[in-house]
Design a protein around this motif. Structure first.
Motif, PDB file in Angstrom:
ATOM      1  N   GLN A   3      19.023  54.944 -99.567  1.00 36.14           N
ATOM      2  CA  GLN A   3      20.152  55.713-100.087  1.00 36.14           C
ATOM      3  C   GLN A   3      21.245  54.740-100.504  1.00 36.14           C
ATOM      4  O   GLN A   3      21.546  53.792 -99.785  1.00 36.14           O
ATOM      5  N   ASP A  31      22.078  51.623 -95.801  1.00 36.15           N
ATOM      6  CA  ASP A  31      20.830  52.225 -95.348  1.00 36.15           C
ATOM      7  C   ASP A  31      19.718  51.179 -95.363  1.00 36.15           C
ATOM      8  O   ASP A  31      18.908  51.097 -94.433  1.00 36.15           O
ATOM      9  N   LYS A  91      23.923  55.335 -84.084  1.00 34.78           N
ATOM     10  CA  LYS A  91      24.583  55.979 -85.228  1.00 34.78           C
ATOM     11  C   LYS A  91      24.438  55.132 -86.495  1.00 34.78           C
ATOM     12  O   LYS A  91      24.447  55.667 -87.593  1.00 34.78           O
ATOM     13  N   ASP A  94      21.134  56.347 -87.744  1.00 34.53           N
ATOM     14  CA  ASP A  94      21.093  57.768 -88.080  1.00 34.53           C
ATOM     15  C   ASP A  94      21.974  58.142 -89.258  1.00 34.53           C
ATOM     16  O   ASP A  94      21.629  59.029 -90.036  1.00 34.53           O
ATOM     17  N   ASP A  95      23.133  57.502 -89.401  1.00 31.42           N
ATOM     18  CA  ASP A  95      24.108  57.904 -90.412  1.00 31.42           C
ATOM     19  C   ASP A  95      24.944  56.699 -90.846  1.00 31.42           C
ATOM     20  O   ASP A  95      26.150  56.634 -90.582  1.00 31.42           O
ATOM     21  N   TYR A  97      26.303  55.724 -93.532  1.00 31.83           N
ATOM     22  CA  TYR A  97      27.435  55.928 -94.441  1.00 31.83           C
ATOM     23  C   TYR A  97      28.455  56.930 -93.910  1.00 31.83           C
ATOM     24  O   TYR A  97      29.458  57.199 -94.562  1.00 31.83           O
ATOM     25  N   GLY A  98      28.205  57.482 -92.729  1.00 34.58           N
ATOM     26  CA  GLY A  98      29.113  58.472 -92.151  1.00 34.58           C
ATOM     27  C   GLY A  98      29.545  58.054 -90.772  1.00 34.58           C
ATOM     28  O   GLY A  98      30.395  57.181 -90.598  1.00 34.58           O
ATOM     29  N   GLU A  99      28.925  58.681 -89.752  1.00 33.74           N
ATOM     30  CA  GLU A  99      29.283  58.417 -88.351  1.00 33.74           C
ATOM     31  C   GLU A  99      29.027  56.973 -87.935  1.00 33.74           C
ATOM     32  O   GLU A  99      29.558  56.507 -86.926  1.00 33.74           O
TER      33      GLU A  99
END
Length: 130
Positions: A3, A31, A91, A94-95, A97-99
């Motif tokens: 991503q 990512d 995290k 898992d995420d 670009y976010g968390e």
């Protein structure tokens, strides 16, 4: 394929920066980077108040496979770190670009962003590696 959000800027060492309207920026790993690392088990971040320099080491991400330096895409003062990564380093996987963001900085020079890669350029870099 990794991503690659279009609203971010990137550096060759697989970190991203997201600039807010108030002149601050969040920094994280891509990512692609989290995929290469594998399961992240520990993250070392700069201290709040520290100055990070664009292109230089600002922390470390350790996985079950290896440890990898984390570089800051931009220069500025660290104003916040993602303390939740102490308890939940996964995290980053898992995420990313976010968390899974790492730290936020007050930018020293917004013009520095002009020298960073956009999503298309970063996508080409990753395609050459994958």
């Amino acid at each position: 394929m990794s991503q690659i959000p279009a609203d971010l800027k990137y550096i060759e060492t697989h970190q991203w920066v997201r600039v807010a309207s108030d002149g601050t920026a969040a920094v994280g790993i891509t990512d692609f980077a989290q995929d290469q690392l594998g399961d992240v088990v520990f993250v070392e971040l700069p201290e709040v108040g520290a100055t990070v320099t664009g292109g230089e080491e600002a922390g470390v991400a350790e996985s079950v496979k290896s440890a990898s330096d984390v570089f800051s895409p931009v220069t500025g003062e660290v104003i916040e770190i993602n303390e939740s990564l102490d308890e939940e380093p996964e995290k980053l996987n898992d995420d990313p670009y976010g968390e899974g963001w790492l730290f936020r900085v007050k930018l020293a020079d917004e013009g520095e962003l002009d020298g960073l890669m956009d999503a298309d350029a970063y996508g080409e870099l990753v395609a050459d590696v994958e």
